[in-house]
Scaffold this motif. Structure first.
Motif, PDB file in Angstrom:
ATOM      1  N   TRP A 152       0.829  -1.192   0.000  1.00  0.00           N
ATOM      2  CA  TRP A 152       0.000   0.000   0.000  1.00  0.00           C
ATOM      3  C   TRP A 152       0.873   1.254   0.000  1.00  0.00           C
ATOM      4  O   TRP A 152       2.093   1.178   0.093  1.00  0.00           O
ATOM      5  N   CYS A 186      -2.591   6.693  -1.463  1.00  0.00           N
ATOM      6  CA  CYS A 186      -3.535   5.884  -2.244  1.00  0.00           C
ATOM      7  C   CYS A 186      -4.889   5.807  -1.533  1.00  0.00           C
ATOM      8  O   CYS A 186      -5.011   5.201  -0.467  1.00  0.00           O
ATOM      9  N   GLY A 187      -5.910   6.421  -2.139  1.00  0.00           N
ATOM     10  CA  GLY A 187      -7.260   6.391  -1.572  1.00  0.00           C
ATOM     11  C   GLY A 187      -7.813   4.989  -1.393  1.00  0.00           C
ATOM     12  O   GLY A 187      -8.321   4.651  -0.313  1.00  0.00           O
ATOM     13  N   PRO A 188      -7.748   4.123  -2.406  1.00  0.00           N
ATOM     14  CA  PRO A 188      -8.225   2.752  -2.222  1.00  0.00           C
ATOM     15  C   PRO A 188      -7.460   2.004  -1.119  1.00  0.00           C
ATOM     16  O   PRO A 188      -8.052   1.187  -0.403  1.00  0.00           O
ATOM     17  N   CYS A 189      -6.178   2.295  -0.959  1.00  0.00           N
ATOM     18  CA  CYS A 189      -5.397   1.655   0.108  1.00  0.00           C
ATOM     19  C   CYS A 189      -5.935   2.065   1.476  1.00  0.00           C
ATOM     20  O   CYS A 189      -6.072   1.233   2.381  1.00  0.00           O
ATOM     21  N   ARG A 190      -6.229   3.354   1.623  1.00  0.00           N
ATOM     22  CA  ARG A 190      -6.774   3.843   2.896  1.00  0.00           C
ATOM     23  C   ARG A 190      -8.159   3.251   3.141  1.00  0.00           C
ATOM     24  O   ARG A 190      -8.531   2.976   4.281  1.00  0.00           O
ATOM     25  N   GLN A 191      -8.915   3.035   2.082  1.00  0.00           N
ATOM     26  CA  GLN A 191     -10.238   2.425   2.191  1.00  0.00           C
ATOM     27  C   GLN A 191     -10.135   0.968   2.642  1.00  0.00           C
ATOM     28  O   GLN A 191     -10.954   0.495   3.422  1.00  0.00           O
ATOM     29  N   MET A 192      -9.133   0.256   2.160  1.00  0.00           N
ATOM     30  CA  MET A 192      -8.998  -1.159   2.492  1.00  0.00           C
ATOM     31  C   MET A 192      -8.329  -1.393   3.850  1.00  0.00           C
ATOM     32  O   MET A 192      -8.502  -2.464   4.438  1.00  0.00           O
ATOM     33  N   SER A 214       0.371  -2.176  -9.098  1.00  0.00           N
ATOM     34  CA  SER A 214      -0.787  -1.396  -8.666  1.00  0.00           C
ATOM     35  C   SER A 214      -1.011  -1.670  -7.185  1.00  0.00           C
ATOM     36  O   SER A 214      -0.638  -2.732  -6.674  1.00  0.00           O
ATOM     37  N   SER A 265      -5.165  -7.996  -6.476  1.00  0.00           N
ATOM     38  CA  SER A 265      -5.114  -6.530  -6.460  1.00  0.00           C
ATOM     39  C   SER A 265      -6.512  -5.963  -6.308  1.00  0.00           C
ATOM     40  O   SER A 265      -7.496  -6.581  -6.715  1.00  0.00           O
ATOM     41  N   GLY A 266      -6.586  -4.774  -5.725  1.00  0.00           N
ATOM     42  CA  GLY A 266      -7.857  -4.074  -5.576  1.00  0.00           C
ATOM     43  C   GLY A 266      -8.405  -4.155  -4.171  1.00  0.00           C
ATOM     44  O   GLY A 266      -7.975  -4.957  -3.347  1.00  0.00           O
ATOM     45  N   VAL A 267      -9.349  -3.274  -3.904  1.00  0.00           N
ATOM     46  CA  VAL A 267      -9.990  -3.181  -2.593  1.00  0.00           C
ATOM     47  C   VAL A 267     -10.933  -4.358  -2.401  1.00  0.00           C
ATOM     48  O   VAL A 267     -11.675  -4.722  -3.310  1.00  0.00           O
TER      49      VAL A 267
END
Length: 146
Positions: free
Chosen positions: A69, A73-79, A115, A132-134
Motif C-alpha cells: 500500500w 492511495c485512496g483505495p489503500c486507505r479504504q482497504m 498497482s 489486487s484491488g480493494v
C-alpha cells in the motif's frame, strides 16, 4: 496448515522479529516471545520493512499475507480497516503484514508490485497467490483461506 498437532512451528515475533518455536496446538493459547515476552499474535497487521520482512516471510512457518500500500492511495486507505478486520479472523493461522511501497520500494520491486493495494500470500518464502484491488474483510478472509 495443520495446527492441531503438537509439532513445533517457527513463528517470528511481530515486535522483535525473533524466531520462536511454538507447538502447533498452542498457537491459539496466546503464546509470547521468548526474547521480548510480547504476544506473538496481536490480531492486527504488522508493519513490515526490509529488516523484518524476511523473518516473517522466509523463516516463520505460518503463511504471511502482505498488503502492499501507500499513504497517498485512496483505495489503500479504504482497504486498511478491512485488512485489520481480516487479521482478527485469520490469526494465529496466518500473519498479516503491511508494506508501505513508498518507504520500502525495494520490497515492492522484488514482488513486481504494479498497482496498489495488492495482497500477496507467501508461504515458506514463496508467493502462492496475489490479488489486487480493494476487498471487504469477508472477501479477504475467504480469499486467503483458499
Amino acid at each position: 496448515m495443520n495446527t492441531a498437532n503438537n509439532d513445533p512451528l517457527q513463528i517470528a515475533c511481530p515486535h522483535c522479529n525473533a524466531i520462536n518455536r511454538v507447538p502447533g496446538a498452542r498457537l491459539a493459547q496466546s503464546p509470547s516471545c521468548g526474547r521480548c515476552h510480547s504476544a506473538l499474535f496481536t490480531a492486527t497487521p504488522i508493519a513490515l520493512n526490509a529488516a523484518s520482512f524476511d523473518a516473517h516471510a522466509n523463516r516463520s512457518q505460518i503463511p504471511l499475507l502482505v498488503d502492499f500500500w501507500a499513504a497517498w492511495c485512496g483505495p489503500c486507505r479504504q482497504m486498511a480497516p478491512e485488512f485489520a478486520k481480516a487479521a482478527m479472523q485469520l490469526e494465529p493461522q496466518m500473519r498479516l503484514g503491511k508494506v508501505d511501497t513508498e518507504a520500502e520500494p525495494a520490497l515492492a520491486s522484488r514482488f513486481g508490485i504494479r498497482s496498489i493495494p495488492t495482497m500477496v500470500l507467501i508461504q515458506a518464502g514463496r508467493e502462492i497467490a496475489r490479488q489486487s484491488g480493494v476487498m471487504p474483510a469477508s472477501s479477504i478472509v475467504q480469499w486467503a483461506r483458499r
